[in-house]
Scaffold this active site. Structure first.
Site, short mmCIF file in Angstrom:
data_model
loop_
_atom_site.label_atom_id
_atom_site.label_comp_id
_atom_site.label_asym_id
_atom_site.label_seq_id
_atom_site.Cartn_x
_atom_site.Cartn_y
_atom_site.Cartn_z
N CYS A 1 9.21 26.99 0.51
CA CYS A 1 8.95 25.95 -0.49
C CYS A 1 8.00 26.40 -1.60
O CYS A 1 8.13 26.00 -2.75
CB CYS A 1 8.42 24.69 0.18
SG CYS A 1 6.89 24.92 1.14
N HIS B 1 3.07 22.13 2.19
CA HIS B 1 4.42 21.97 1.66
C HIS B 1 4.35 21.79 0.15
O HIS B 1 3.54 21.00 -0.35
CB HIS B 1 5.11 20.79 2.32
CG HIS B 1 6.55 20.66 1.93
ND1 HIS B 1 7.45 21.71 2.04
CD2 HIS B 1 7.26 19.63 1.42
CE1 HIS B 1 8.62 21.33 1.62
NE2 HIS B 1 8.55 20.06 1.23
N HIS C 1 11.95 19.47 -3.97
CA HIS C 1 11.34 20.48 -3.11
C HIS C 1 12.39 21.15 -2.25
O HIS C 1 13.56 20.73 -2.23
CB HIS C 1 10.21 19.88 -2.26
CG HIS C 1 10.57 18.67 -1.47
ND1 HIS C 1 10.33 18.54 -0.12
CD2 HIS C 1 11.18 17.49 -1.83
CE1 HIS C 1 10.75 17.36 0.31
NE2 HIS C 1 11.26 16.71 -0.70
#
Length: 226
Positions: free
Chosen positions: A153, A26, A38
Site C-alpha cells: 500500500c 496502511h 488504497h
C-alpha cells in the site's frame, strides 16, 4: 507522527493510519468527500512470504471504525476485495488517526525520523495529477498483485504521488515500511538504529539511482501482462 484532522485533508494527500500498535501502517490517497483510494491484499490473496508477514495482509482490509463484524453503511462488506479499492475514510482508518505522509524532506530530516514509512526525499507531483493516477489505477485495478514486501500500500501511494518506480526484483520493495518489517530491517532497527536509518535512506525512492518515472498508462499495461 504527522497527525492531522479531517478538516485539513486535501484531495491528493497521501495519508496513513497505524495498525497493531505502530507495527504496521496502511497507506492511501485521499480523493475528497471522505473517500480514500488504497491498495489491499484481501479476498484470500496470498503474499507469498510464508512467514508471519503474511498476517499483515489482513490489516489492510477496510473495516468501519475498526469493527470487523459490522459492515460499513457506506461501503458495505469489503473484506473479500483485493487490489486497488475505494473506501470511506472511516473504513480506511479502521479506528486509527489520520497521519500525513511527507514529501521533499531533507536527508537530515529523513534520518531524524524515528520510524520508517512516514516520509520520502522525493517531491510530490501536483494534486490533480496524483488524483488522476489513483483514479485510473482504481478503474483498471492496475497495480498488480499485493505483496507485503515487494508491492504494498505504501508503494501504491508513493507511486500515485510521484510516478517513480524501481525494478520489480527488489527484495524489500520501494517503501520504507517494507524495509522495516523485513528480517534484516527489523534486526538492524532493533540493535543498530543508526545503521537502520542509513540503510533506509539508501533505499528511499527519492535518492535511488534506479528510480524512474513511469506513466500510469504504461504501468497498467505492464500489470495486465503479468
Amino acid at each position: 507522527m504527522g497527525i492531522i484532522s479531517r478538516d485539513e485533508l486535501k484531495a491528493g494527500d497521501h495519508i496513513y493510519s497505524w495498525r497493531n500498535v505502530y507495527l504496521y501502517s496502511h497507506h492511501g490517497i485521499y480523493i475528497g468527500d471522505e473517500k480514500v483510494i488504497h491498495f489491499i491484499g484481501g479476498g484470500g490473496q496470498k503474499t507469498g512470504t510464508r512467514t508471519f508477514l503474511d498476517k499483515i495482509t489482513s490489516r489492510s482490509v477496510p473495516n468501519h471504525g475498526g469493527n470487523h463484524k459490522q459492515p460499513c453503511p457506506n461501503c458495505g462488506d469489503q473484506s473479500n476485495l483485493d487490489g486497488v479499492v475505494s473506501s470511506c475514510l472511516d473504513c480506511f482508518l479502521a479506528g486509527g488517526n489520520i497521519h500525513l505522509f511527507e514529501y521533499s524532506v531533507s536527508q537530515v530530516v529523513f534520518l531524524a525520523k524515528p520510524r520508517r514509512g512516514t516520509c520520502t526525499t522525493a517531491p510530490s507531483d501536483p494534486c490533480d495529477v496524483v488524483f488522476y493516477r489513483a483514479k485510473i489505477l482504481l478503474l483498471l485495478n492496475g497495480f498488480g498483485a499485493y505483496h507485503v514486501l515487494e508491492n504494498n500500500c505504501e508503494d501504491f501511494a508513493i507511486y500515485c504521488k510521484t510516478s517513480l518506480m524501481v525494478g520489480k526484483n527488489d527484495v524489500f520493495g520501494r517503501g520504507g515500511q517494507a524495509h522495516l518489517v523485513s528480517v534484516v530491517g527489523f534486526i538492524t532497527q532493533l540493535f543498530m538504529p543508526s545503521a537502520s536509518r542509513a540503510l533506509s535512506l539508501t533505499a528511499d525512492i527519492g535518492v535511488r539511482k534506479d528510480a524512474m518515472k513511469v506513466s500510469v498508462e504504461t504501468l497498467v499495461a505492464r500489470s495486465k501482462k503479468t
